[in-house]
Design a protein around this motif. Structure first.
Motif, PDB file in Angstrom:
ATOM      1  N   ALA A 244       0.833  -1.212   0.000  1.00  0.00           N
ATOM      2  CA  ALA A 244       0.000   0.000   0.000  1.00  0.00           C
ATOM      3  C   ALA A 244       0.866   1.259   0.000  1.00  0.00           C
ATOM      4  CB  ALA A 244      -0.925  -0.009   1.216  1.00  0.00           C
ATOM      5  N   ALA A 245       1.963   1.254   0.762  1.00  0.00           N
ATOM      6  CA  ALA A 245       2.846   2.421   0.809  1.00  0.00           C
ATOM      7  C   ALA A 245       3.474   2.689  -0.553  1.00  0.00           C
ATOM      8  CB  ALA A 245       3.933   2.207   1.871  1.00  0.00           C
ATOM      9  N   VAL A 246       3.916   1.620  -1.230  1.00  0.00           N
ATOM     10  CA  VAL A 246       4.540   1.777  -2.554  1.00  0.00           C
ATOM     11  C   VAL A 246       3.518   2.317  -3.549  1.00  0.00           C
ATOM     12  CG1 VAL A 246       5.596   0.533  -4.457  1.00  0.00           C
ATOM     13  CG2 VAL A 246       6.269   0.003  -2.114  1.00  0.00           C
ATOM     14  N   LEU A 247       2.317   1.780  -3.517  1.00  0.00           N
ATOM     15  CA  LEU A 247       1.294   2.245  -4.464  1.00  0.00           C
ATOM     16  C   LEU A 247       0.908   3.701  -4.187  1.00  0.00           C
ATOM     17  CD1 LEU A 247      -1.027  -0.900  -4.629  1.00  0.00           C
ATOM     18  CD2 LEU A 247       0.483  -0.042  -6.424  1.00  0.00           C
ATOM     19  N   LEU A 248       0.842   4.078  -2.918  1.00  0.00           N
ATOM     20  CA  LEU A 248       0.512   5.461  -2.582  1.00  0.00           C
ATOM     21  C   LEU A 248       1.593   6.403  -3.102  1.00  0.00           C
ATOM     22  CD1 LEU A 248      -1.161   7.604  -1.183  1.00  0.00           C
ATOM     23  CD2 LEU A 248      -0.057   6.996   0.979  1.00  0.00           C
ATOM     24  N   LEU A 249       2.833   5.993  -2.974  1.00  0.00           N
ATOM     25  CA  LEU A 249       3.934   6.804  -3.504  1.00  0.00           C
ATOM     26  C   LEU A 249       3.766   7.015  -5.004  1.00  0.00           C
ATOM     27  CD1 LEU A 249       6.655   8.205  -2.962  1.00  0.00           C
ATOM     28  CD2 LEU A 249       7.766   6.001  -3.380  1.00  0.00           C
TER      29      LEU A 249
ATOM     30  N   MET B 173      16.389   3.563  -4.308  1.00  0.00           N
ATOM     31  CA  MET B 173      17.100   2.308  -4.068  1.00  0.00           C
ATOM     32  C   MET B 173      16.192   1.288  -3.365  1.00  0.00           C
ATOM     33  SD  MET B 173      20.053   2.579  -5.435  1.00  0.00           S
ATOM     34  CE  MET B 173      19.271   3.587  -6.699  1.00  0.00           C
ATOM     35  N   SER B 174      15.378   1.787  -2.453  1.00  0.00           N
ATOM     36  CA  SER B 174      14.463   0.889  -1.757  1.00  0.00           C
ATOM     37  C   SER B 174      13.488   0.251  -2.740  1.00  0.00           C
ATOM     38  CB  SER B 174      13.698   1.650  -0.673  1.00  0.00           C
ATOM     39  OG  SER B 174      12.749   0.806  -0.041  1.00  0.00           O
ATOM     40  N   LEU B 175      12.942   1.052  -3.649  1.00  0.00           N
ATOM     41  CA  LEU B 175      12.009   0.509  -4.637  1.00  0.00           C
ATOM     42  C   LEU B 175      12.684  -0.507  -5.551  1.00  0.00           C
ATOM     43  CD1 LEU B 175      10.073   3.760  -5.646  1.00  0.00           C
ATOM     44  CD2 LEU B 175       9.276   1.910  -4.155  1.00  0.00           C
ATOM     45  N   LEU B 176      13.902  -0.194  -5.981  1.00  0.00           N
ATOM     46  CA  LEU B 176      14.604  -1.118  -6.878  1.00  0.00           C
ATOM     47  C   LEU B 176      14.930  -2.428  -6.176  1.00  0.00           C
ATOM     48  CD1 LEU B 176      17.026   1.397  -8.648  1.00  0.00           C
ATOM     49  CD2 LEU B 176      15.061   0.224  -9.669  1.00  0.00           C
ATOM     50  N   LEU B 177      15.329  -2.339  -4.923  1.00  0.00           N
ATOM     51  CA  LEU B 177      15.672  -3.566  -4.205  1.00  0.00           C
ATOM     52  C   LEU B 177      14.421  -4.394  -3.915  1.00  0.00           C
ATOM     53  CD1 LEU B 177      18.383  -2.237  -1.744  1.00  0.00           C
ATOM     54  CD2 LEU B 177      18.721  -3.659  -3.767  1.00  0.00           C
ATOM     55  N   HIS B 178      13.291  -3.717  -3.693  1.00  0.00           N
ATOM     56  CA  HIS B 178      12.061  -4.467  -3.417  1.00  0.00           C
ATOM     57  C   HIS B 178      11.444  -5.046  -4.682  1.00  0.00           C
ATOM     58  CE1 HIS B 178      11.436  -4.173   0.875  1.00  0.00           C
ATOM     59  NE2 HIS B 178      11.890  -2.924   0.844  1.00  0.00           N
ATOM     60  N   LEU B 179      12.081  -4.856  -5.831  1.00  0.00           N
ATOM     61  CA  LEU B 179      11.667  -5.601  -7.021  1.00  0.00           C
ATOM     62  C   LEU B 179      11.910  -7.099  -6.847  1.00  0.00           C
ATOM     63  CD1 LEU B 179      12.900  -3.301  -9.939  1.00  0.00           C
ATOM     64  CD2 LEU B 179      10.532  -3.820  -9.317  1.00  0.00           C
ATOM     65  N   SER B 180      12.736  -7.436  -5.865  1.00  0.00           N
ATOM     66  CA  SER B 180      12.956  -8.854  -5.549  1.00  0.00           C
ATOM     67  C   SER B 180      12.318  -9.213  -4.210  1.00  0.00           C
ATOM     68  CB  SER B 180      14.458  -9.150  -5.510  1.00  0.00           C
ATOM     69  OG  SER B 180      15.094  -8.357  -4.515  1.00  0.00           O
ATOM     70  N   ASP B 181      11.336  -8.435  -3.800  1.00  0.00           N
ATOM     71  CA  ASP B 181      10.652  -8.668  -2.524  1.00  0.00           C
ATOM     72  C   ASP B 181      10.005 -10.055  -2.523  1.00  0.00           C
ATOM     73  OD1 ASP B 181       9.504  -6.718  -0.127  1.00  0.00           O
ATOM     74  OD2 ASP B 181       8.146  -8.381  -0.586  1.00  0.00           O
ATOM     75  N   PRO B 182       9.962 -10.724  -1.373  1.00  0.00           N
ATOM     76  CA  PRO B 182       9.322 -12.044  -1.331  1.00  0.00           C
ATOM     77  C   PRO B 182       7.825 -12.009  -1.643  1.00  0.00           C
ATOM     78  CG  PRO B 182       9.912 -11.296   0.882  1.00  0.00           C
ATOM     79  CD  PRO B 182      10.575 -10.368  -0.073  1.00  0.00           C
TER      80      PRO B 182
ATOM     81  N   CYS C 293       5.918  -2.123  -6.895  1.00  0.00           N
ATOM     82  CA  CYS C 293       7.172  -1.408  -7.175  1.00  0.00           C
ATOM     83  C   CYS C 293       7.319  -1.139  -8.665  1.00  0.00           C
ATOM     84  CB  CYS C 293       8.360  -2.225  -6.659  1.00  0.00           C
ATOM     85  SG  CYS C 293       8.520  -2.240  -4.857  1.00  0.00           S
ATOM     86  N   LYS C 294       6.953  -2.079  -9.490  1.00  0.00           N
ATOM     87  CA  LYS C 294       7.043  -1.875 -10.934  1.00  0.00           C
ATOM     88  C   LYS C 294       6.172  -0.692 -11.365  1.00  0.00           C
ATOM     89  CE  LYS C 294       8.035  -6.693 -12.222  1.00  0.00           C
ATOM     90  NZ  LYS C 294       7.528  -7.891 -12.949  1.00  0.00           N
ATOM     91  N   LEU C 295       4.933  -0.690 -10.881  1.00  0.00           N
ATOM     92  CA  LEU C 295       4.024   0.390 -11.268  1.00  0.00           C
ATOM     93  C   LEU C 295       4.514   1.741 -10.754  1.00  0.00           C
ATOM     94  CD1 LEU C 295       0.624  -1.417 -10.569  1.00  0.00           C
ATOM     95  CD2 LEU C 295       1.673  -0.971 -12.790  1.00  0.00           C
ATOM     96  N   THR C 296       4.955   1.778  -9.507  1.00  0.00           N
ATOM     97  CA  THR C 296       5.395   3.046  -8.918  1.00  0.00           C
ATOM     98  C   THR C 296       6.644   3.573  -9.597  1.00  0.00           C
ATOM     99  OG1 THR C 296       4.395   2.472  -6.801  1.00  0.00           O
ATOM    100  CG2 THR C 296       6.153   4.111  -6.774  1.00  0.00           C
ATOM    101  N   LEU C 297       7.586   2.702  -9.908  1.00  0.00           N
ATOM    102  CA  LEU C 297       8.801   3.136 -10.607  1.00  0.00           C
ATOM    103  C   LEU C 297       8.457   3.725 -11.966  1.00  0.00           C
ATOM    104  CD1 LEU C 297      11.231   0.230  -9.677  1.00  0.00           C
ATOM    105  CD2 LEU C 297      11.534   2.642  -9.092  1.00  0.00           C
ATOM    106  N   GLN C 298       7.510   3.114 -12.660  1.00  0.00           N
ATOM    107  CA  GLN C 298       7.120   3.658 -13.958  1.00  0.00           C
ATOM    108  C   GLN C 298       6.496   5.049 -13.815  1.00  0.00           C
ATOM    109  OE1 GLN C 298       4.550   0.613 -15.546  1.00  0.00           O
ATOM    110  NE2 GLN C 298       6.214  -0.399 -16.632  1.00  0.00           N
TER     111      GLN C 298
END
Length: 1664
Positions: A1478-1483, A1505-1514, A1522-1527
């Motif tokens: 939810a935090a990533v999507l809100l961002l 960096m946090s978003l990029l690293l969480h691309l491998s989140d469990p 993270c993909k949507l937010t980075l875009q």
């Protein structure tokens, strides 16, 4: 990067090289290798120093480092300086020799380094090696081994040193006392000798062409002498084998005189080793080298040793070859090479020896001899050509061997010699015959034994080899064409080759086609000049019969037909055109069929039709006569296959049709009758059919011949009763009579129509009667022979068919019809009633059915007799599952019984249909039903099923044959309906289905009598099958309802005159032994009386208690229905008393009470009043009481109060009645809210102690779910489910079932989610009902019960998520109620209120701007909720903000933008997946407000960096977020390259190749954001201690790619030391994946030279 950093990283990798996890070890070594390949001059010294500084390193660790050094050297040897090479050689030499003891892994790794260097720097290596290979001192084991391997890997570099090495080595041989030293010296001498031989063989490429064998022969012989005289006798087998290998290689370098001197001793010694050593390959290889060397001498020595050589070699070649063991295969091949060498030395002696062993030896010797013979034929053809005749002759004895192993080798030899012309010699036909015989091998039975012998050859395998060999000879050996064609034809007709038909015909087809295409004159076979070939007639007969069963013998039909087409011009030139056209049609039919789908009758008729066309095409009477004579000659060959023999009889019949010679016809008929095996049924039928076919053109001759046969000696019997009883040939005579009787039947069927009627009475029937019965002393005695009886029945049926075909064109009264029908009935009556093991019944009924159609018609009495006899004989048979036993106590198998039963019932149905067609009137139909009625009420399930099914079939036949010329009355439909109606609910499903189908047909017959055409469709009648489905419903209410509908449908179709009989018959149905049939009778009676009998009299009221007690003892549904009707009557008069009485009954309600409640729902007005009363009580009553348990320190137990629980149960039961829908619809909002609140008040509530919690109740729920034990919440849920069904909200119910909403509402932890699902379903499928529901639900928001407030808030908050809230103008009031709930003391209510506010953005987006300030303030404050341990309120707040922001503009958000951003960051690393997501999507959703905002851009850099690293989140959801937010966010940073990359790679539904993605991304980051690199890498280091393994691993990879792509000018700005320290710490991470990624990251360092921004590492796969 500083030098110390380089060393520190390399040191860390080296120390991690011995990691406990293999995956980490592999990655560490890859990274070490990668670093070493980039700059070996820098890395190799570090490796060397590490080894020097750590002399006590574990062996495995040292080996890992040494192996890495070796790999670096192999790939970069050309780039390494000479000084470094020398130091490495010195290190490796020291490592190899440091320990005097042999430590294989360690010393071998060091030796491998020396060998790797030796390929380029032989001088340096030899300098070091020779320094440790000094005269007089026994060298280290691995020094010698290294020299040997150098000789093997670098021949041209090593051979120049070998002379000196051998000179130094010779004295050492005497010093070697230990076996391992003897082994290594022998190994070295073997490799030295091999390298010298290779060097001498390629002198044109050698650096010193002056080197010769003489250069080494002296030293080699000296070493040979020591090895042969001393070491060959070693007790250690490994030493012996290595010495043996060395001796073989050394003989190739010995001087000729020395070799001749040693051969008499060496060869026997080698032969003797076979007895001492199990591994023979090395010995055979060495022996082959010795023989090869000896072949250069004059051969005298070998001839002197021939006997022992041949004997030993033959023993070796005869050993079994295990093809799963490469050693045995190699040994076998070396032995065969030895034989090839000996064949050049003394061929005659060798061949004689092999052939002698072939003749005199056992299985193993013969297999070996045949292997040698095959090898010599293939490899020494010039030598063997002079011995062809001898070899072919010598193969006679092996042909007689019974061993399949020997036979397999014989076939392989035949294949080999065929290529060299052996089969063209005398005796070649013998070999060909052998192969054909084994193409016909049957499958062997392997049951009870296993093929333990790996060389075991099964019959199937041998047959397969023979077939492949034959195909090979026919297709690839050109010289065999004239040998095989037409010689193979001789194998077509003998019986012993029958199973070889497929390969034989296929080969002949290939050969024939080739000859035809090439125009070879040999294509046309002249059978008159080929004495050894069968006649063309016999070939044609064999192939024709083969085609009759095309899938036998592995599918012989198609090849046989193809060969027929090929041989057409040879058999008869006039057939070529016909067969070329017709045969492909038959082949196409075969290709489209399988053994199961091929129609046997159609296929046989096709072949007989083609045979007839063939005879017409030939137009040669003599040819036809010769053909039929050949057929008769071949009859005995098919005694083992009677079905094929039967087909041949038919072929003879067709051929005799075209035969004009009366004498030939009579003679062939005599042969057929005299030689046939009359005791076999299939042969009798074939004979009869053949005679019948012949009679079509030769009627008089055929009848005359049958009379002659009947008067022949075969029929002569002793006279008198004693003769009849005792004659030993009596059984055979009866079988002959059977053949004659059946023949007369087929004669009648096939005879010309203009002649047959005149012969029926005068000849055919007279002769049949004469043969069937015998007069003894003037008395007529009928036979009891079953065969004769069956033939009579078949014949009568055939005669009836023949007469029926004739009378279509001429009037004819069959005077003997009644007599025959009576006889048939007598035969049926004589059959045992309790068993069915013969075809007598079905044949008799089939014959009777054919007779029925003939004139004169049967009388009514005769018809009744036929019906009664046949129905009683068939319907009373035992079920198929009961095993029948015949007179001889032989039981039929299941398949036979199934076929017999099917044929018998089919014959009965056909007979009934034909009887009905003779009297197609209601009375005729009634006459058949009259005999079926008894069986329709039988207590036996199978009896009822057969009777009802038969009745339905009779009705269907009646309907399809009915022709109504004027409107009339179907006067007896009532009686017919009355018999079928009770059976509609028979316990046997087949009976009920058939009865329902019969009712539908009856109504369609009624429509026909009313004047409607056949194609007319009546909706009520057509919908009956749908109603019948309800009759199978176990729910009594549904069953009664369906019966009522059916009764109404029938009552509308019947006239008053038809209703009366129906009611009378239905009263009998009430006495049916099956309760379900009683029920349907009762319901039909009630409905008919209600609609057609006037108003019913009032029922006498019964006391409620008595009814309740009565119901407890009643199990029959029909009685319960009557009781239910009484209860409904009582309730209409005394409703309040009934309610109070029932509500006081104990909980849980028993089945009787449930039935009584349900009955009250049958009256809409009464039910509405009851529902209203119960709704008011539920709202007013206390739902539960709280009781504190002294054992529990905290909390209290909720215990349900009895009254609301009883009301809930009563509501559930009363709503079971489908007629309550109107009342439920009227009061739905109040009732829905009452049950909703009741559900909320029941979660987690216990039953009172005086109520049994484990009690269960009968389940009647419409949705069909199985319910468990009685509980408070479950009862409320069930009531709600039934309410939704009665309110016709099936879609709501279906949606909740699919989403498992009911299960969630039953669990306290998931109750809120379940309520949300309910609200969602209601908003979707019941929107117009919601305003009233909401108005009734608002008061609950202020309830004193927390559970009720939570339930109401959960329901209302979900409604805001749907458009229906706006459409029904409920948004504003719902919004106000949610804001008011933000102050509720209950956290769950506040969380639901926050959720509801966020849902406004989905359900009413146009309202967001209106309430923007309130929404933003409320939702942002929710992120700060202190009383929120599980972060549920924060989660809802962030989710709500994400939705709301989509509908706001920048001005509305600007004031709170920074505040929200600051609140988001802590949640990015939350332990809860949903919160992080939810935090990533809100961002991402905030990104549209950040354009042009420096503060926002800075915040993106902070979390990038946090978003990029969480691309491998469990969590997959976090990755997707993270993909949507980075875009969304990255374009705001100003890098078009990165933004484009994200758009192209961060697909929501695709997996990301993380390593490649990050590697490419770092190049763009370095290029576009150089000022942020220090911040980025510092941020990444913080994630080295992340909670999640995947994130730590990704951080390590990120670091590696960052430094791997970083240009040198940025190094001073980076804290490389911290990075390396961090990675070193990760190398000690508890997770192996992290350790592996840390090692991989170190392999990406590019600290040795400057790099451009676009560079990338190509040597290493960096995939994640």
């Amino acid at each position: 990067m500083e030098e110390s950093d380089i060393e520190e990283a390399s040191q860390a990798l080296i120390e991690a090289a011995n990691d406990r996890d293999p995956m980490v070890q592999e990655q560490v070594r890859k990274s070490m290798l990668t670093l070493g390949k980039r700059k070996p001059d820098r890395v190799l010294p570090i490796f060397q120093n590490y080894l020097l500084k750590h002399p006590k390193l574990p062996v495995a660790h040292r080996v890992a480092v040494l192996q890495t050094i070796e790999l670096i050297l192999l790939s970069r040897i050309d780039e390494i300086g000479c000084l470094r090479v020398k130091s490495i050689v010195s290190l490796a030499s020291d490592e190899m020799t440091r320990s005097k003891e042999v430590v294989p892994d360690w010393q071998q790794a060091a030796s491998n380094i020396l060998v790797a260097v030796g390929n380029k720097h032989m001088g340096d290596i030899m300098e070091e090696m020779l320094s440790k290979f000094q005269p007089g001192v026994l060298p280290h084991f691995f020094v010698v081994q290294t020299l040997a391997r150098l000789a093997h890997s670098n021949v041209y570099g090593m051979v120049p040193f070998l002379s000196a090495i051998l000179t130094t080595m010779l004295p050492m041989l005497g010093m070697a006392k230990q076996d391992n030293m003897k082994w290594v010296f022998s190994f070295a001498l073997s490799r030295f000798s091999e390298s010298i031989v290779e060097y001498l063989a390629n002198l044109d490429k050698a650096p010193d062409p002056t080197v010769s064998k003489a250069t080494f022969s002296g030293e080699i012989y000296a070493a040979y002498d020591i090895l042969f005289c001393n070491w060959l006798q070693s007790r250690e087998s490994k030493v012996r084998l290595t010495v043996t290998e060395a001796l073989g290689a050394m003989t190739l370098l010995m001087a000729r005189d020395k070799l001749e001197e040693q051969l008499p001793k060496l060869i026997p010694a080698l032969l003797n080793l076979y007895k001492k050593t199990p591994d023979h390959y090395i010995i055979s290889k060495s022996l082959c080298q010795v023989l090869d060397a000896a072949a250069s001498t004059d051969g005298r020595l070998l001839r002197a040793l021939a006997d022992s050589l041949l004997l030993t070699l033959h023993q070796q070649v005869s050993l079994p070859v295990d093809y799963n063991s490469p050693g045995t295969v190699k040994n076998h091949n070396e032995i065969l090479r030895c034989f090839s060498i000996l064949a050049d030395t003394f061929p005659d002696r060798l061949v004689i020896f092999v052939l002698q062993r072939l003749e005199n030896g056992g299985e193993r010797n013969r297999v070996g001899s045949l292997a040698v013979l095959r090898h010599l034929v293939n490899t020494s053809s010039s030598i063997m050509d002079t011995k062809k005749g001898l070899i072919v002759t010598s193969l006679r004895l092996p042909l007689l061997d019974t061993s399949n192993k020997v036979k397999k080798k014989v076939v392989q030899v035949i294949s080999a010699i065929a290529h060299h012309g052996y089969l063209e010699l005398e005796g070649g036909d013998m070999l060909l015959r052998f192969m054909m015989l084994h193409c016909a091998l049957p499958d062997a039975c392997h049951q009870g034994r296993s093929l333990s012998d790996q060389e075991e050859v099964t019959n199937e395998a041998l047959r397969n080899i023979c077939e492949k060999t034959l195909h090979l000879l026919a297709t690839t050996v050109g010289r065999m064409e004239d040998v095989l064609w037409p010689a193979l034809l001789r194998y077509l007709t003998p019986v012993q080759y029958a199973d070889a038909t497929v390969p034989l015909c296929s080969s002949l087809v290939l050969l024939g086609n080739r000859k035809r295409v090439t125009g070879d004159p040999g294509y046309i076979v002249d059978f008159t000049k080929q004495d050894s070939l069968p006649s063309p007639y016999s070939i044609m007969v064999r192939l024709w019969v083969n085609a009759s069963y095309p899938f036998r013998s592995r599918g012989r039909g198609a090849p046989s037909l193809r060969l027929l087409a090929i041989l057409a011009p040879s058999i008869q030139p006039s057939l070529e055109e016909l067969w070329t056209t017709e045969v492909p049609l038959l082949l196409n039919l075969l290709e489209e069929s399988t053994v199961d789908t091929l129609n046997r009758r159609t296929w046989e008729q096709s072949l007989l039709k083609l045979l007839s066309k063939t005879l017409v095409a030939v137009m040669d009477a003599g040819w036809c006569c010769r053909l039929v004579s050949e057929m008769s000659l071949y009859l005995p060959t098919y005694n083992g296959s009677l079905d094929e023999k039967s087909f041949l009889y038919k072929c003879m019949g067709v051929t005799l049709q075209r035969c004009c010679d009366s004498g030939v016809v009579k003679e062939q008929l005599r042969i057929i009758l005299a030689t046939a095996c009359h005791s076999e049924a299939i042969e009798r039928e074939g004979v009869a059919k053949g005679i019948g076919l012949c009679a079509s053109n030769h009627l008089d001759d055929t009848l005359a011949k049958l009379d002659d046969f009947a008067r022949s000696d075969a029929f002569r019997k002793a006279s008198g009763i004693l003769g009849l009883l005792k004659d030993k040939n009596d059984g055979d005579v009866e079988k002959m009579k059977s053949t004659l009787i059946l023949s007369y039947g087929y004669i009648a069927l096939h005879a010309p129509e203009d002649k047959v009627l005149g012969r029926i009475d005068s000849q055919i029937l007279r002769n049949i009667s004469k043969h069937f019965s015998t007069k003894v002393l003037g008395m007529k005695v009928e036979t009891k022979d079953l065969t004769l009886k069956i033939s009579l029945l078949q014949s009568v049926g055939l005669i009836a068919q023949a007469i029926g075909a004739c009378v279509r064109r001429q009037n004819y009264l069959f005077a003997r019809k009644q007599e025959l029908v009576g006889g048939l009935m007598d035969i049926i009556k004589a059959e045992p009633a309790d068993v069915l093991v013969t075809s007598v019944r079905h044949l008799a009924m089939t014959a009777c059915a054919s007779l029925v159609n003939l004139d004169p018609a049967l009388t009514e009495t005769e018809t009744c007799g036929v019906l009664q006899t046949c129905l009683n004989s068939v319907l009373g048979l035992p079920p198929l599952e009961v095993v029948d036993r015949g007179e001889e106590d032989e039981s039929l198998d299941l398949q036979q019984r199934q076929g017999l039963y099917a044929e018998t019932f089919s014959a009965l149905e056909d007979l009934l249909g034909r009887l009905l067609s003779r009297n197609l009137t209601p009375d005729g139909l009634q006459s058949i039903f009259k005999h079926l009625e008894v069986w329709m009420g039988s207590e036996l399930d199978h009896g009822r099923e057969r009777a009802v099914r038969t009745a339905t079939l009779v009705l269907d036949s009646y309907l399809h044959n009915l022709a109504v010329r004027k409107t009339t009355t179907f006067h007896n439909i009532g009686a017919l309906l009355g018999r079928l109606v009770p059976r509609c609910t028979d316990r046997c499903s087949a009976v009920s289905w058939a009865a329902g189908e019969g009712l539908r047909i009856l109504l369609r017959i009624q429509l026909r009598y009313e004047g409607f055409p056949p194609e007319h469709r009546d909706a009520a009648v057509d919908n009956l099958p749908t109603l019948y489905e309800g009759l199978r419903n176990p729910d009594p209410a549904a069953l009664c309802q369906t019966c009522s509908h059916l009764a109404e449908a029938f009552s509308r179709r019947l006239t008053p005159q038809q209703v009366g009989p129906l009611i009378l018959v239905l009263t009998e149905g009430l006495r049916d032994p099956q309760p379900s049939c009683c029920l349907v009778s009762g319901v039909f009676l009630n409905t008919l009386l209600m609609h057609r009998g006037g108003r019913l009299q009032d029922l006498v009221p019964e006391i409620m208690g008595a009814l309740h007690l009565g119901l407890q003892a009643i199990s029959e549904d029909q009685v319960k229905t009557a009781v239910a009707h009484s209860i409904l009557t009582l309730a209409s008069q005394h409703l309040q008393v009934v309610i109070d009485t029932l509500i006081s009954y104990p909980l849980p309600y028993d089945s009787s009470t449930c039935d009584m409640w349900m009955a009250l729902g049958g009256h809409s007005a009464l039910a509405g009043h009851i529902v209203e009363t119960f709704t008011e009580r539920l709202v007013a009553m206390v739902p539960y009481t709280e009781k504190r348990d002294p054992a529990l320190r905290m909390g209290a137990t909720k215990v349900a109060t009895v009254q609301p629980l009883a009301v809930t149960c009563a509501l559930r039961e009363i709503m079971m009645n489908g007629q309550i829908e109107a009342a439920v619809t009227e009061q739905f909002p109040r009732l829905f809210v009452a049950l909703l609140v009741r559900m909320g008040s029941s979660v987690g509530v216990q039953l009172p102690k005086d109520i049994c919690t484990g009690a269960t109740r009968p389940e009647k729920r419409p949705s069909g779910k199985v319910l468990g034990a009685f509980d408070v919440c479950g009862m409320a849920l069930e009531a709600m489910q039934i309410l939704l069904v009665r309110a016709q909200l099936d879609e709501v119910l279906k949606t909740l079932d699919l989403q498992e909403g009911w299960a969630k509402m039953k669990e306290p932890q998931q109750f809120i989610d379940g309520i949300a699902l309910l609200a969602n379903a209601m908003a979707t499928h019941a929107g117009p009902r919601l305003p009233a529901i909401i108005q009734h639900l608002y008061p609950t928001l202020t309830s004193i019960y927390e559970c009720q407030r939570t339930t109401a808030t959960a329901f209302l908050s979900e409604l805001l998520n749907h458009r229906v809230a706006t459409e029904m103008m409920m948004t504003d009031s719902l919004m106000k109620s949610m804001i008011a709930r933000l102050a509720d003391p209950c956290g769950a209510v506040r969380m639901l209120a926050i959720r509801g506010l966020g849902n406004i953005a989905t359900g009413s987006p146009e309202k967001v701007i209106k309430y923007a300030m309130e929404l933003l303030a409320a939702l942002s404050s929710g992120m700060e909720e202190s009383d929120d341990p599980s972060k549920r309120i924060a989660l809802e707040a962030m989710s709500g903000l994400s939705k709301v922001l989509l509908h706001l503009n920048k001005n509305a958000v600007r004031m709170l933008l920074v505040y929200i951003l600051m609140k988001i960051k802590p949640f990015l690393e939350s332990e809860y997946d949903t919160v992080r997501c939810a935090a990533v999507l809100l961002l991402g959703n905030l990104s549209k407000f950040g354009s042009g905002e420096p503060v926002f851009r800075d915040q993106i850099h902070n979390v990038l960096m946090s978003l990029l690293l969480h691309l491998s989140d469990p969590s997959p959801d976090v990755v997707k977020a993270c993909k949507l937010t980075l875009q969304e966010c990255v374009p705001l940073l100003g890098s078009k390259l990165i933004a484009t990359m994200f758009q192209n790679h961060l697909y929501e539904d695709r997996n990301l190749h993380y390593g490649e993605f990050i590697n490419d991304l770092m190049k763009y980051i370095i290029q576009d954001f150089p000022g942020m690199l220090n911040f980025y890498h510092t941020t990444i280091l913080q994630f080295f201690k992340s909670t999640w393994t995947q994130v730590r691993a990704s951080a390590a990879m990120f670091t590696g790619f960052l430094l791997g792509n970083l240009p040198r000018e940025f190094y001073p700005h980076m804290n490389i030391g911290n990075i390396i320290n961090g990675l070193i710490q990760l190398l000690g991470d508890p997770d192996p994946t992290v350790r592996a990624k840390a090692a991989e990251a170190m392999g990406h360092f590019r600290h040795f030279h400057p790099a451009s921004g676009s560079g990338s590492l190509k040597e290493l796969d960096v995939s994640a």
